[in-house]
Design an enzyme around this catalytic site. Structure first.
Site, PDB file in Angstrom:
ATOM      1  N   HIS A  72       0.844  -1.198   0.000  1.00 40.56           N
ATOM      2  CA  HIS A  72       0.000   0.000   0.000  1.00 40.56           C
ATOM      3  C   HIS A  72       0.877   1.245   0.000  1.00 40.56           C
ATOM      4  O   HIS A  72       1.761   1.374   0.833  1.00 40.56           O
ATOM      5  CB  HIS A  72      -0.908   0.023   1.241  1.00 40.56           C
ATOM      6  CG  HIS A  72      -2.045  -0.950   1.152  1.00 40.56           C
ATOM      7  ND1 HIS A  72      -3.171  -0.843   1.911  1.00 40.56           N
ATOM      8  CD2 HIS A  72      -2.221  -2.033   0.373  1.00 40.56           C
ATOM      9  CE1 HIS A  72      -3.999  -1.829   1.609  1.00 40.56           C
ATOM     10  NE2 HIS A  72      -3.438  -2.574   0.692  1.00 40.56           N
ATOM     11  N   TYR A 200      -8.983   4.900   7.961  1.00 39.18           N
ATOM     12  CA  TYR A 200      -9.127   5.211   9.385  1.00 39.18           C
ATOM     13  C   TYR A 200     -10.244   6.252   9.480  1.00 39.18           C
ATOM     14  O   TYR A 200     -10.130   7.326   8.879  1.00 39.18           O
ATOM     15  CB  TYR A 200      -7.838   5.815   9.937  1.00 39.18           C
ATOM     16  CG  TYR A 200      -6.697   4.825  10.102  1.00 39.18           C
ATOM     17  CD1 TYR A 200      -5.906   4.441   9.020  1.00 39.18           C
ATOM     18  CD2 TYR A 200      -6.402   4.288  11.360  1.00 39.18           C
ATOM     19  CE1 TYR A 200      -4.858   3.538   9.183  1.00 39.18           C
ATOM     20  CE2 TYR A 200      -5.357   3.387  11.527  1.00 39.18           C
ATOM     21  CZ  TYR A 200      -4.589   3.018  10.439  1.00 39.18           C
ATOM     22  OH  TYR A 200      -3.555   2.128  10.611  1.00 39.18           O
ATOM     23  N   PRO A 292      -3.415  -0.413  18.928  1.00 36.77           N
ATOM     24  CA  PRO A 292      -3.212  -0.840  17.540  1.00 36.77           C
ATOM     25  C   PRO A 292      -3.381   0.267  16.492  1.00 36.77           C
ATOM     26  O   PRO A 292      -3.087   0.040  15.321  1.00 36.77           O
ATOM     27  CB  PRO A 292      -4.284  -1.925  17.342  1.00 36.77           C
ATOM     28  CG  PRO A 292      -5.324  -1.635  18.363  1.00 36.77           C
ATOM     29  CD  PRO A 292      -4.616  -1.016  19.528  1.00 36.77           C
ATOM     30  N   LYS A 296       1.823  -0.563  15.028  1.00 30.08           N
ATOM     31  CA  LYS A 296       3.255  -0.629  15.339  1.00 30.08           C
ATOM     32  C   LYS A 296       3.696  -1.903  16.077  1.00 30.08           C
ATOM     33  O   LYS A 296       4.902  -2.167  16.190  1.00 30.08           O
ATOM     34  CB  LYS A 296       3.656   0.584  16.204  1.00 30.08           C
ATOM     35  CG  LYS A 296       3.670   1.881  15.426  1.00 30.08           C
ATOM     36  CD  LYS A 296       4.925   2.000  14.571  1.00 30.08           C
ATOM     37  CE  LYS A 296       4.834   3.050  13.504  1.00 30.08           C
ATOM     38  NZ  LYS A 296       4.445   2.555  12.175  1.00 30.08           N
ATOM     39  N   TYR A 384       4.397   6.311  10.041  1.00 21.96           N
ATOM     40  CA  TYR A 384       3.593   5.152   9.643  1.00 21.96           C
ATOM     41  C   TYR A 384       4.425   4.121   8.876  1.00 21.96           C
ATOM     42  O   TYR A 384       4.315   2.919   9.131  1.00 21.96           O
ATOM     43  CB  TYR A 384       2.391   5.614   8.801  1.00 21.96           C
ATOM     44  CG  TYR A 384       1.275   4.602   8.776  1.00 21.96           C
ATOM     45  CD1 TYR A 384       0.351   4.518   9.817  1.00 21.96           C
ATOM     46  CD2 TYR A 384       1.149   3.707   7.721  1.00 21.96           C
ATOM     47  CE1 TYR A 384      -0.660   3.574   9.799  1.00 21.96           C
ATOM     48  CE2 TYR A 384       0.140   2.759   7.690  1.00 21.96           C
ATOM     49  CZ  TYR A 384      -0.761   2.702   8.742  1.00 21.96           C
ATOM     50  OH  TYR A 384      -1.761   1.755   8.727  1.00 21.96           O
TER      51      TYR A 384
HETATM   52  C1  PHB Z   1      -5.079  -4.725  10.622  1.00 25.94           C
HETATM   53  O1  PHB Z   1      -5.115  -4.895   9.401  1.00 25.94           O
HETATM   54  O2  PHB Z   1      -5.322  -5.646  11.417  1.00 25.94           O
HETATM   55  C2  PHB Z   1      -4.704  -3.391  11.158  1.00 25.94           C
HETATM   56  C3  PHB Z   1      -4.335  -2.389  10.287  1.00 25.94           C
HETATM   57  C4  PHB Z   1      -3.998  -1.141  10.793  1.00 25.94           C
HETATM   58  C5  PHB Z   1      -4.053  -0.912  12.137  1.00 25.94           C
HETATM   59  C6  PHB Z   1      -4.407  -1.926  13.017  1.00 25.94           C
HETATM   60  C7  PHB Z   1      -4.738  -3.168  12.529  1.00 25.94           C
HETATM   61  O3  PHB Z   1      -3.734   0.324  12.625  1.00 25.94           O
END
Ligand code: PHB
Ligand code: APR
Length: 391
Positions: A72, A200, A292, A296, A384
């Site tokens: 990505h 997000y 989460p 990280k 990120y």
């Molecule tokens: C996930 O794909 O499980 C995932 C992706 C981004 C995050 C947390 C979990 O910030």
């Protein structure tokens, strides 16, 4: 039994460490209290920083990740009924992230370790560590056949996660922690991702996240109460709430499908200092937990064991202990930066229970700044995709 490095825990940290050591001719044995089936099926994180995916390639483990993982080059942030993209690649001089499930990483590394002859003792019971201050520490456990075993080692790596036994074996730890007044309800769904990238979303009902595992599998999360009862969330209610929090003005809707897995994850920030006691070294979730939101957890685990493997290689090549002594300090700078980033993303994107309209408007202004100005976007993007290692 005897080995050079006894590794407790076959999560990403323990398995990667064992692999890195093996490549430099250092022997290890991995002790895991769960079954192979259990650790290979546990659905958890899914985002690898740029350098982690490159490292996996460099150490000859990237074949399936490159075939099945998803690169990505951006993420999206949804707020106030609209959505903006953060162009990770353009903002970081060409870096990206790799979406590849943690359990796929675990499967690949378990297979490689076993193929190379490294023992992994699954379903070990009553694991304990001994003589950490002396020259030859030991790990004791009961084997899957019930027999009591002892492994004598030069060093022990505590890669046994947040609920493991290694961290409690270190006296006088300083603990720094925060718990958040919410949790994440996560599902894995048999549905094609509804967007090519992660979304997000900051919504007045609470945070939501659209992620994925493959062109056929979507991973989705909803902010819920910290003591939420999963029984209160039948699939219909989950989809309705996801649609509300992720749907945009203009008619875009989320693809729905069969829910294959669901669970609730608490949100916590945790760091212990130090990460070493005598010949025991902590790495990964055993030493720190991040909420989460910043994706990280697995990346910090990889960073710790890379630093630890280099220190162990230096020791075995020249008897040099300086890098082993420097291990906690070498890791903690990066750990605290990831803590700050994860806490900041969490604070910016979630609705806090006692939050007033003033704070809600501050959050919106912050998201607007971060997604609308290059300086804000770049700071997010660099964190990120993974910050460079400290010198
Ligand atoms: C996930 O794909 O499980 C995932 C992706 C981004 C995050 C947390 C979990 O910030
Ligand atoms: N004895 C042996 N093994 C143990 C013990 C014990 N007493 N306690 C826990 N374990 C095992 C767990 O079953 C697990 O397989 O240690 C392993 C720890 O793995 P993780 O919890 O995955 O921790 P880590 O390897 O540090 O991974 C870091 O990757 O799994 C993702 O998102 C997750 O943030 C986490 C990151």
């Amino acid at each position: 039994m005897r080995t050079q490095v006894g590794i407790i825990g076959a999560g990403p940290a323990g398995l990667l460490l064992s692999h890195l050591l093996h490549r430099r001719g250092i022997e290890s044995i991995v002790i895991e209290n769960r079954s192979r089936g259990y650790i290979e099926a546990r659905v958890r994180a899914g985002v690898m920083e740029h350098w982690v995916a490159e490292l996996v390639d460099e150490i000859g483990m990237g074949e399936r990740m490159r075939r099945e993982g998803l690169v990505h080059e951006g993420i999206e942030i949804s707020f106030s009924g609209g959505r903006r993209r953060i162009d990770l690649k353009a903002l970081t001089g060409g870096k990206s992230i790799m979406v590849y499930g943690q359990q796929e990483f675990v499967k690949d590394f378990v297979a490689a370790r076993l193929a190379a002859g490294t023992p992994i003792r699954f379903e070990a019971g009553s694991v304990s560590v001994h003589d950490l201050g002396g020259g030859s520490p030991a790990i004791r456990f009961t084997d899957s056949d019930g027999a009591l075993r002892q492994i004598e080692c030069d060093f022990i790596a505590g890669c046994d996660g947040f609920h493991g036994i290694c961290r409690p074996a270190i006296p006088d730890l300083a603990i720094f922690e925060r718990s958040y007044p919410f949790a994440w309800l996560g599902i894995l769904a048999e549905a094609a991702p509804s967007s090519d990238e992660l979304i997000y979303s900051s919504h007045d009902n609470g945070f939501a996240l659209h992620s994925m595992r493959s062109p056929e599998l979507t991973r989705l999360y909803l902010q819920v109460a910290p003591d939420e009862d999963i029984a209160e969330w039948p699939d219909d209610r989950i989809w309705e709430e996801l649609q509300t929090r992720l749907t945009q003005d203009g008619g875009w809707r989320l693809n729905e499908g069969k829910v294959l897995q669901k669970g609730i994850t608490p949100m916590r920030s945790f760091v212990c200092e130090t990460m070493r006691h005598g010949r025991l070294f902590l790495a990964g979730d055993a030493a720190h937990i991040v909420p989460p939101t910043g994706a990280k957890g697995m990346n910090l685990a990889a960073a710790d064991v890379l630093v630890l493997s280099r220190a162990l290689v230096a020791y075995y090549e020249s008897g040099e202990t300086a890098l082993l002594d420097a291990y906690p300090a070498a890791c903690l700078g990066r750990i605290w930066k990831a803590q700050r980033f994860s806490w900041w993303m969490t604070s910016m994107l979630h609705v806090f229970p006692d939050q007033d309209e003033f704070l809600r408007r501050i959050q919106r202004a912050e998201i607007d700044f971060v997604t609308g100005h290059e300086a804000g976007a770049r700071a997010l993007a660099e964190n990120y995709v993974g910050l460079p290692f400290d010198a």
